[in-house]
Scaffold this active site. Structure first.
Site, PDB file in Angstrom:
ATOM      1  CE  LYS A 105      -4.096  -1.938   0.162  1.00  0.00           C
ATOM      2  NZ  LYS A 105      -5.131  -1.725  -0.862  1.00  0.00           N
ATOM      3  CE  LYS A 215      -9.732  -5.941  -5.102  1.00  0.00           C
ATOM      4  NZ  LYS A 215      -9.553  -4.860  -4.125  1.00  0.00           N
TER       5      LYS A 215
END
Length: 336
Positions: A105, A215
């Site tokens: 991240k 996803k």
């Protein structure tokens, strides 16, 4: 199927996270004990009913239809490193034994590019110290401008790809163009531009990315992932299947999707395994509804795990939160 039957089969759980993720320290989910298996409904709290309905469709598919036939038994996964200080990186990475691919991240609010550089360098050093070649992805969650993304790419490369460096599809296309013009060999991946878009194919039509992060929950289920993946692969985009901070039940959906992706063969007729999937996020939880899945040399077995009754009971959300999630199902139902 009737909504009353779905709610009769539902359990709402609250799982504590090992590290803060997306600004939260607990993850709530509604789990459905269906005739074909367990399904999960856990759209992020800020999502409205229409968008969340796709997550409900995914949970209902798993619970009432089951998954497509698999073509592979094991799925390679990547580790995930949240926006922690560089000195915390080894502690996080220890949760991912055998993984050589990591998603890191970056572009966290309140942090700087120097923080990102230190974090990425710490991940790279950890893998190299183990005698392995690192495959690194950075995920900016729309946090950069085009100029910031190009500057970051220069500082952080070599990278497998930059995931959703900017917010709009047009900005992704501009980042990709500027990187190519500058001779910087970093691929661009689209996540939110596919996950949150009414038209997940627009990224491919505009040639705005090299990789699609897909996803199952926000797209509407495993079969929808396979449909989107087929469309994008025909347009020369690679696919990474990932989770949306799913419980172990939701991870089963992602594993089923990778396991069912059609086999692709290279010029030498060798099966090209799918890209390392973002499905090892179970290690971000302190507690889950099943025993932890065992990582074997960076791979997870593609199997659907059923929650343990004792864990379901111990992790049950308070009655008020259970009622809140039941009402959320009711709000989503008309949009199915």
């Amino acid at each position: 199927m009737h909504i009353d039957d779905v709610l009769d089969r539902a359990h709402v759980v609250s799982l504590p996270l090992a590290v803060k993720f997306r600004g939260i320290t607990t993850r709530e989910a509604l789990l459905i004990d269906g005739p074909a298996g367990w399904g999960e409904f856990a759209p992020f709290l800020e999502y409205g009913a229409e968008e969340s309905a796709r997550w409900l469709a995914a949970g209902l598919e798993a619970a009432y239809e089951g998954f497509p036939e698999p073509v592979r038994e094991w799925v390679e996964v990547n580790g995930t490193v949240p926006a922690v200080p560089a000195e915390q990186v080894p502690e996080v990475m220890e949760r991912y034994p055998g993984c050589r691919t990591f998603k890191i991240k970056v572009a966290e609010k309140g942090q700087t590019l120097e923080d990102d550089i230190a974090r990425v360098h710490a991940v790279r050093a950890y893998i190299e110290a183990q005698g392995r070649v690192p495959v690194l992805r950075v995920d900016a969650n729309c946090g950069w401008s085009v100029e910031e993304a190009v500057t970051a790419a220069k500082e952080l490369m070599p990278l497998d790809y930059m995931e959703q460096p900017c917010k709009t599809v047009e900005e992704l296309k501009e980042v990709r163009t500027q990187l190519m013009r500058a001779g910087i060999f970093v691929r661009v991946a689209a996540d939110e531009s596919i996950r949150k878009a009414s038209d997940p194919y627009r990224v491919a039509e505009l040639q705005a990315a090299d990789v699609a992060v897909v996803k199952p929950a926000p797209l509407g289920g495993v079969r929808k992932v396979l449909e989107v993946a087929s469309h994008l692969r025909e347009r020369h985009m690679d696919i990474t299947v990932a989770s949306a901070l799913d419980t172990s039940v939701g991870i089963s959906m992602g594993l089923a999707a990778v396991a069912a992706l059609p086999q692709i063969y290279d010029d030498e007729d060798i099966d090209v395994t799918p890209a390392a999937a973002g499905l090892a996020t179970g290690s971000l939880f302190l507690e889950d509804v099943t025993e932890p899945r065992e990582l074997v040399d960076g791979f997870l077995r593609a199997e659907a795990l059923a929650p343990d009754p004792d864990r379901l009971s111990a992790l049950a959300a308070p009655a008020a939160r259970r009622d809140w999630w039941f009402e959320r199902v009711r709000q989503c139902w008309p949009y199915l």
